[in-house]
Scaffold this motif. Structure first.
Motif, short mmCIF file in Angstrom:
data_model
loop_
_atom_site.label_atom_id
_atom_site.label_comp_id
_atom_site.label_asym_id
_atom_site.label_seq_id
_atom_site.Cartn_x
_atom_site.Cartn_y
_atom_site.Cartn_z
N ALA A 1 8.14 14.22 -2.77
CA ALA A 1 6.61 13.90 -3.80
C ALA A 1 5.94 13.57 -4.16
N GLY A 2 5.80 12.70 -3.22
CA GLY A 2 4.67 11.22 -3.10
C GLY A 2 4.57 10.42 -4.39
N LEU A 3 5.78 10.11 -4.80
CA LEU A 3 6.14 9.42 -5.94
C LEU A 3 6.76 8.05 -5.49
N LEU A 4 5.71 7.23 -5.34
CA LEU A 4 5.58 5.53 -4.71
C LEU A 4 6.09 4.65 -5.69
N TRP B 1 3.26 4.44 -7.81
CA TRP B 1 2.18 5.41 -7.46
C TRP B 1 1.95 6.40 -7.17
N ARG B 2 0.82 7.34 -8.01
CA ARG B 2 1.24 9.25 -7.70
C ARG B 2 0.00 9.43 -7.58
N ASP B 3 -0.67 9.81 -6.03
CA ASP B 3 -2.43 10.75 -6.17
C ASP B 3 -3.45 8.92 -6.39
N GLY B 4 -2.72 7.67 -6.23
CA GLY B 4 -3.65 6.93 -6.65
C GLY B 4 -3.22 5.89 -7.57
N GLU B 5 -2.59 6.83 -8.81
CA GLU B 5 -2.81 6.26 -9.24
C GLU B 5 -1.36 5.33 -10.02
N THR B 6 -1.41 4.72 -10.34
CA THR B 6 0.31 3.95 -11.36
C THR B 6 0.31 5.08 -12.54
N SER C 1 0.95 -1.10 0.11
CA SER C 1 0.27 0.04 -0.12
C SER C 1 1.03 1.14 0.14
N PRO C 2 0.44 2.34 -0.34
CA PRO C 2 1.64 4.10 -0.25
C PRO C 2 1.95 4.32 1.11
#
Length: 518
Positions: free
Chosen positions: A140-143, A175-180, A104-105
């Motif tokens: 940056a929230g890039l997971l 993952w970025r803002d819930g999108e791949t 998960s994120p």
């Protein structure tokens, strides 16, 4: 600063050689804290010395494991000098074979923070650019999209961490803002330049215990709250069953000096003060799931400090191979990637936590059965009059709790005893720490579901006990808890589906919605 800025402000978790806590990783995972690499010049110079030493060693000696040789059993294979720069990229490429559900994120943020913690100790020979790149991904929230299966826990979490290494270099997906999103696109749009890994940096990223350690931090946080919640549920179950609170007497527990168990008994005393009880008419001894609840919950309470020490020691370790001593200018070959301490902690934790499910399952069985619930309706149905005949209360919920409990108990088989010989018998004894951690998280999920069901049950039970005995009233803490539950859960008078409320309660549990004991 505006009020909105204050509200949205995150605390900073500084990464250097200082000790981090489980809570630091949990807060980063939850988005409550920001990972910041130390700007101290002396610290940054120390990191640079490690990278410079490796560069000089490569020029002068030309023979470094994982830099000029292949990996693992392939350490006898010498890599031509003109191909050394490509080796780290081959390492993460051929390890791109993970399967299963993606982390998960929140779990992924914890993994990145855990790997950054280890590399920040300065014994891995990596550059500041690498450390800063991991921090940039978090900021940056890039997971990285990391598959959860494929690690045996030594030589570290190689396959899952290959997905971090690849993303740092602009490959695979995030993952970025819930999108791949393709990593190359995401990095470009965030203004982040992909890395070209230096010698040993691929090995340093992947050859460690970051995945299992991150999951262990998250597991600890959930287990500690469940320990408190199960204690509060026990108090409400005892009230529902018109139980004997003298079972939690302070003198009684003083003669068995397990500190965690004594703390659980003290919490139960605060919820069920014995001065409010009339001794006459009370049963001499309640059944074990009530009377011995401190002894069951207390095992977890007493184990948690040990688990914390093991997890935090691993979190604050340099755990790749080889270890680079920048000051002594030595390369030390060892096996710090071995995740045995995390494996043992997770195997122990899932056992102690699953026992909470078993305890609550037994408590529920007493509360719904007219043979044992001391005057309450069958299945704790709230229906009255003729309609009582067609209502079944919590009958099915008890079956579900039994199913969740059985599955949790089944998963307590220790993963750490299933070592396998892998990688041409180079990795011939492995920890299985990541599998143990994943198992523990699944057990926690099942026990949280049991706890949600028991919250419905004790809310119903306390209500019915007060309805049957108007002179009875729960003590302050229980009365407050009953009101908080009543805000979320209506009395089950007529049969209704309960899964929406159960899902909501599981989320309440995971967000620690209720303050439980000081």
């Amino acid at each position: 600063m505006h009020l909105a800025d204050l509200t949205n402000a995150k605390r900073e978790v500084r990464f250097d050689r200082n000790r981090l806590t489980i809570e630091d990783i949990v807060d980063i995972a939850a988005g409550r804290a920001q990972a910041v690499l130390s700007g101290d010049p002396a610290y940054r110079a120390m990191i640079q010395r490690g990278a410079d030493f490796l560069d000089r060693l490569l020029r002068e000696d030309g023979n470094i494991y994982g830099v000029t040789t292949g990996y693992g059993d392939s350490c006898t294979v010498n890599v031509p000098a003109e191909l050394v720069a490509e080796l780290p990229h081959h390492l993460y490429t051929y390890h791109g074979c993970g399967l299963g559900e993606h982390f998960s994120p929140a779990q992924t943020r914890a993994i990145l923070a855990s790997r950054l913690a280890s590399l920040s100790k300065g014994y891995s020979g990596v550059s500041l650019d690498l450390l800063e790149q991991i921090a940039r991904l978090l900021d940056a929230g890039l997971l990285p999209l990391i598959p959860s299966e494929g690690s045996v826990g030594a030589s570290g979490d190689l396959t899952p961490l290959s997905y971090l290494a690849a993303v740092l270099c602009g490959e695979r997906e995030v993952w970025r803002d819930g999108e791949t999103v393709p990593a190359a696109q995401a990095l470009a749009e965030a203004g982040i330049t992909p890395l070209r890994l230096r010698p040993k940096e691929g090995l340093a990223i992947m050859n460690g215990t970051a995945v299992m350690t991150a999951l262990a931090c998250l597991a600890y946080d959930r287990a500690e709250y469940l320990m408190r919640l199960c204690t509060r549920i026990t108090a409400m179950a005892s009230f529902t069953l018109d139980g004997n609170a003298h079972h939690f007497n302070e003198v009684l527990f003083s003669v068995k000096p397990h500190g965690g168990m004594q703390q659980v008994a003290a919490w139960l005393r605060s919820d069920l003060p014995t001065e409010l009880l009339e001794r006459n008419g009370k049963r001499l001894q309640d059944r074990y799931s009530i009377r011995c609840a401190p002894h069951v919950i207390g095992v977890l309470a007493d184990a948690l400090p040990f688990f914390r020490t093991s997890i935090e020691n691993e979190l604050n370790s340099a755990n790749d191979n080889p270890i680079i001593d920048p000051d002594g200018e030595t390369v030390l070959h060892g096996g710090h990637f071995y995740g045995g301490h995390i494996a043992f902690a997770m195997d122990g934790m899932k056992n102690a936590v699953a026992n909470l499910a078993d305890l609550m399952d037994r408590q529920m069985a007493l509360m719904v059965d007219t043979r044992y619930n001391h005057g309450l309706p069958s299945n704790l149905s709230g229906a009255t009059g003729p309609r009582a005949a067609i209502n079944h209360g919590l009958k099915a919920l008890q079956i579900s709790v039994s199913a969740w409990t059985a599955e949790a108990l089944k998963l307590t088989m220790p993963a750490s005893v299933f070592s396998r010989s892998t990688e041409c018998h180079n990795q011939d004894k492995v920890s299985m720490g990541t599998i143990a951690a994943r198992d523990c998280l699944r057990v926690l999920e099942l026990v949280e579901q049991c706890a949600a069901a028991l919250l419905v049950t004790v809310r119903q039970g306390v209500h019915l006990r007060c309805r049957e005995n108007p002179d009875m009233a729960p003590h302050a803490a229980l009365a407050q808890m009953q009101q908080l539950l009543a805000d979320d859960i209506a009395v089950v008078a007529e049969d209704r589906r309960l899964d929406p409320e159960l899902r909501m309660l599981v989320q309440r549990i995971r967000s620690k919605a209720w303050e439980l004991y000081a």
